[in-house]
Motif scaffolding. Structure first.
Motif, PDB file in Angstrom:
ATOM      1  N   GLU A  20       0.805  -1.218   0.000  1.00  0.00           N
ATOM      2  CA  GLU A  20       0.000   0.000   0.000  1.00  0.00           C
ATOM      3  C   GLU A  20       0.837   1.266   0.000  1.00  0.00           C
ATOM      4  O   GLU A  20       0.389   2.309  -0.464  1.00  0.00           O
ATOM      5  N   GLY A  21       2.068   1.179   0.527  1.00  0.00           N
ATOM      6  CA  GLY A  21       2.884   2.367   0.721  1.00  0.00           C
ATOM      7  C   GLY A  21       3.870   2.634  -0.406  1.00  0.00           C
ATOM      8  O   GLY A  21       3.882   1.950  -1.439  1.00  0.00           O
ATOM      9  N   VAL A  22       4.685   3.646  -0.191  1.00  0.00           N
ATOM     10  CA  VAL A  22       5.761   4.007  -1.120  1.00  0.00           C
ATOM     11  C   VAL A  22       7.086   3.593  -0.496  1.00  0.00           C
ATOM     12  O   VAL A  22       7.375   3.939   0.656  1.00  0.00           O
ATOM     13  N   ARG A  23       7.900   2.881  -1.228  1.00  0.00           N
ATOM     14  CA  ARG A  23       9.196   2.432  -0.731  1.00  0.00           C
ATOM     15  C   ARG A  23      10.245   3.494  -1.037  1.00  0.00           C
ATOM     16  O   ARG A  23      10.624   3.686  -2.193  1.00  0.00           O
ATOM     17  N   ILE A  24      10.704   4.158  -0.014  1.00  0.00           N
ATOM     18  CA  ILE A  24      11.737   5.180  -0.168  1.00  0.00           C
ATOM     19  C   ILE A  24      13.096   4.494  -0.050  1.00  0.00           C
ATOM     20  O   ILE A  24      13.528   4.112   1.032  1.00  0.00           O
ATOM     21  N   ARG A  25      13.766   4.340  -1.172  1.00  0.00           N
ATOM     22  CA  ARG A  25      15.053   3.652  -1.200  1.00  0.00           C
ATOM     23  C   ARG A  25      16.228   4.632  -1.215  1.00  0.00           C
ATOM     24  O   ARG A  25      17.383   4.204  -1.084  1.00  0.00           O
ATOM     25  N   LEU A  59       9.405   2.740   4.497  1.00  0.00           N
ATOM     26  CA  LEU A  59       8.067   2.690   3.901  1.00  0.00           C
ATOM     27  C   LEU A  59       7.289   3.934   4.298  1.00  0.00           C
ATOM     28  O   LEU A  59       7.187   4.265   5.480  1.00  0.00           O
ATOM     29  N   SER A  60       6.742   4.610   3.307  1.00  0.00           N
ATOM     30  CA  SER A  60       5.924   5.792   3.553  1.00  0.00           C
ATOM     31  C   SER A  60       4.451   5.429   3.366  1.00  0.00           C
ATOM     32  O   SER A  60       4.020   5.079   2.257  1.00  0.00           O
ATOM     33  N   VAL A  61       3.698   5.495   4.452  1.00  0.00           N
ATOM     34  CA  VAL A  61       2.267   5.191   4.416  1.00  0.00           C
ATOM     35  C   VAL A  61       1.592   6.006   5.515  1.00  0.00           C
ATOM     36  O   VAL A  61       2.133   6.125   6.618  1.00  0.00           O
ATOM     37  N   PRO A  62       0.470   6.633   5.248  1.00  0.00           N
ATOM     38  CA  PRO A  62      -0.187   7.455   6.271  1.00  0.00           C
ATOM     39  C   PRO A  62      -0.504   6.657   7.530  1.00  0.00           C
ATOM     40  O   PRO A  62      -0.912   5.496   7.459  1.00  0.00           O
ATOM     41  N   GLN A  63      -0.312   7.291   8.678  1.00  0.00           N
ATOM     42  CA  GLN A  63      -0.551   6.615   9.954  1.00  0.00           C
ATOM     43  C   GLN A  63      -1.964   6.063  10.056  1.00  0.00           C
ATOM     44  O   GLN A  63      -2.183   5.002  10.635  1.00  0.00           O
ATOM     45  N   LEU A  70       4.168  10.136  -0.725  1.00  0.00           N
ATOM     46  CA  LEU A  70       3.082   9.380  -0.112  1.00  0.00           C
ATOM     47  C   LEU A  70       2.316   8.656  -1.217  1.00  0.00           C
ATOM     48  O   LEU A  70       2.419   9.036  -2.397  1.00  0.00           O
ATOM     49  N   PRO A  71       1.549   7.633  -0.877  1.00  0.00           N
ATOM     50  CA  PRO A  71       0.763   6.949  -1.905  1.00  0.00           C
ATOM     51  C   PRO A  71      -0.199   7.907  -2.615  1.00  0.00           C
ATOM     52  O   PRO A  71      -0.633   8.914  -2.048  1.00  0.00           O
ATOM     53  N   GLY A  72      -0.524   7.566  -3.853  1.00  0.00           N
ATOM     54  CA  GLY A  72      -1.513   8.346  -4.594  1.00  0.00           C
ATOM     55  C   GLY A  72      -0.978   9.642  -5.158  1.00  0.00           C
ATOM     56  O   GLY A  72      -1.739  10.607  -5.315  1.00  0.00           O
TER      57      GLY A  72
END
Length: 378
Positions: free
Chosen positions: A65-70, A97-101, A211-213
């Protein structure tokens, strides 16, 4: 009597509840909020936390679901000062991993509900707590009705304004800092993709995370005085002035301003009551360590709770937990102080020197790898 009562149904309390429920422990989570919070301040999940979350079976779905910040880049005056890859920090999760709390909490609550549909009690305000040496009694008001919950053990995971910490008068010295920040989420029109970007500017740092989206979070250190109340427009203006990047203020979906404090309890174990997460250690949000630190508290505490319930616990184990987790929290405080110091305004001559030093250090592989590990809590 239930085995464990957890005060606080945020990400840390829910994670601990899931860990314990999986082991057949009876748990009740007392959460003051009647509905889940949709306001997402925390977004970054570090590799050790993903490993911990995998123990309850939610890591994979969150990663999807999230964005992988590498990778992270540091930029100053429109020029890339340094780059940092997270490829070497973890074999399994080489990214932040970036995903809203709010989404993270929802995944955790779904897992708890799957294990025990009645574990989470919302709208429950704790008004008293007592450890008589053999059990814990928690006084609760729910929908205007008073009741008492009896448990073998209790865990406070009820945040920086912890009711349990206040009721028990647990010392937690508070330190305040002069730094203030404004953050907001906007449509992402940048070329950064899944990379994080730190703008080390003379007027103060600006941070940017995907962030996603196709949404991007912007965080800016505020000037010493703000003539007007912070708005999406003022954040967009600061970003434009310092980075040259235009942010569409009309696309703003979240806005929050915050100051910085740190607080650290002297002990986390108090007889049959434990204090973990933000209730035990309040840390600057700069660096995104607070939620992750709480999960690691819970992961280390869970086996000790099992031992206590089985009457095989040893005092030295509890002392070791206190020592290890408080040392980790103190380390996180120091890291957040470094992060804040690097982001403060500087006169132009010193700004140039600082950025050159950061660039030189980042070109040394050993230093770059070590800093990447520190930023990802390895």
């Amino acid at each position: 009597m239930i085995d464990v009562v957890v005060v606080g149904g945020g990400p840390v309390g829910l994670y601990l509840a899931a860990l314990l429920l999986q082991q057949g422990v009876s748990v009740r989570v007392l959460e003051r909020r009647t509905e889940p919070d949709t306001h997402s301040r925390a977004i970054g999940i570090h590799p050790p936390s993903l490993e911990a979350l995998d123990r309850i079976g939610v890591a994979s779905a969150l990663v999807d679901e999230g964005v992988r910040i590498r990778r992270g880049v540091a930029i100053g005056g429109g020029v890339e000062v340094a780059g940092m890859s997270f490829d070497s920090v973890s074999g399994r999760y080489p990214f932040v991993l970036s995903v809203p709390q709010a989404r993270t909490e929802a995944a955790l609550e779904r897992r708890v509900a799957a294990l025990d549909g009645g574990a989470v009690i919302r709208g429950a305000t704790v008004t008293g707590i007592c450890d008589d040496g053999s059990a814990v009694a928690v006084d609760v008001v729910t929908a205007g009705r008073e009741s008492r919950v009896h448990a073998c053990l209790a865990v406070a995971a009820d945040g920086v304004r912890s009711t349990v910490r206040q009721l028990l008068a647990i010392p937690a010295p508070l330190r305040t800092y002069p730094d203030r920040y404004l953050m907001g989420d906007f449509a992402d029109g940048t070329p950064f993709g899944p990379d994080a970007a730190l703008f080390l500017e003379a007027l103060g740092i600006v941070e940017s995370f995907p962030l996603p989206g196709r949404v991007r979070r912007w965080v800016a250190r505020l000037p010493g005085s703000m003539p007007e109340a912070p708005t999406a427009g003022s954040l967009a203006r600061i970003v434009r002035e310092r980075t040259g990047i235009a942010v569409d203020a009309g696309s703003n979906s979240m806005l929050s301003s915050f100051g910085v404090r740190s607080r650290l309890v002297k002990r986390m174990i108090h007889g049959r009551i434990s204090v973990i997460g933000d209730a035990a250690h309040e840390i600057s949000p700069i660096g995104g360590q607070g939620m992750n630190l709480g999960w690691l508290d819970a992961a280390e505490l869970a086996p000790l709770i099992l031992n206590q319930l089985a009457h095989t616990s040893h005092e030295r184990e509890l002392r070791s937990f206190d020592r290890n987790r408080l040392q980790a929290a103190a380390k996180a405080v120091r890291q957040s102080e470094i992060n804040m110091a690097l982001g403060r305004p500087l006169p132009c001559p010193l700004w140039h020197v600082r950025n050159r030093l950061i660039g030189s250090a980042a070109r040394v592989p050993a230093i770059n790898s070590r800093v990447a590990a520190r930023f990802t809590m390895h």
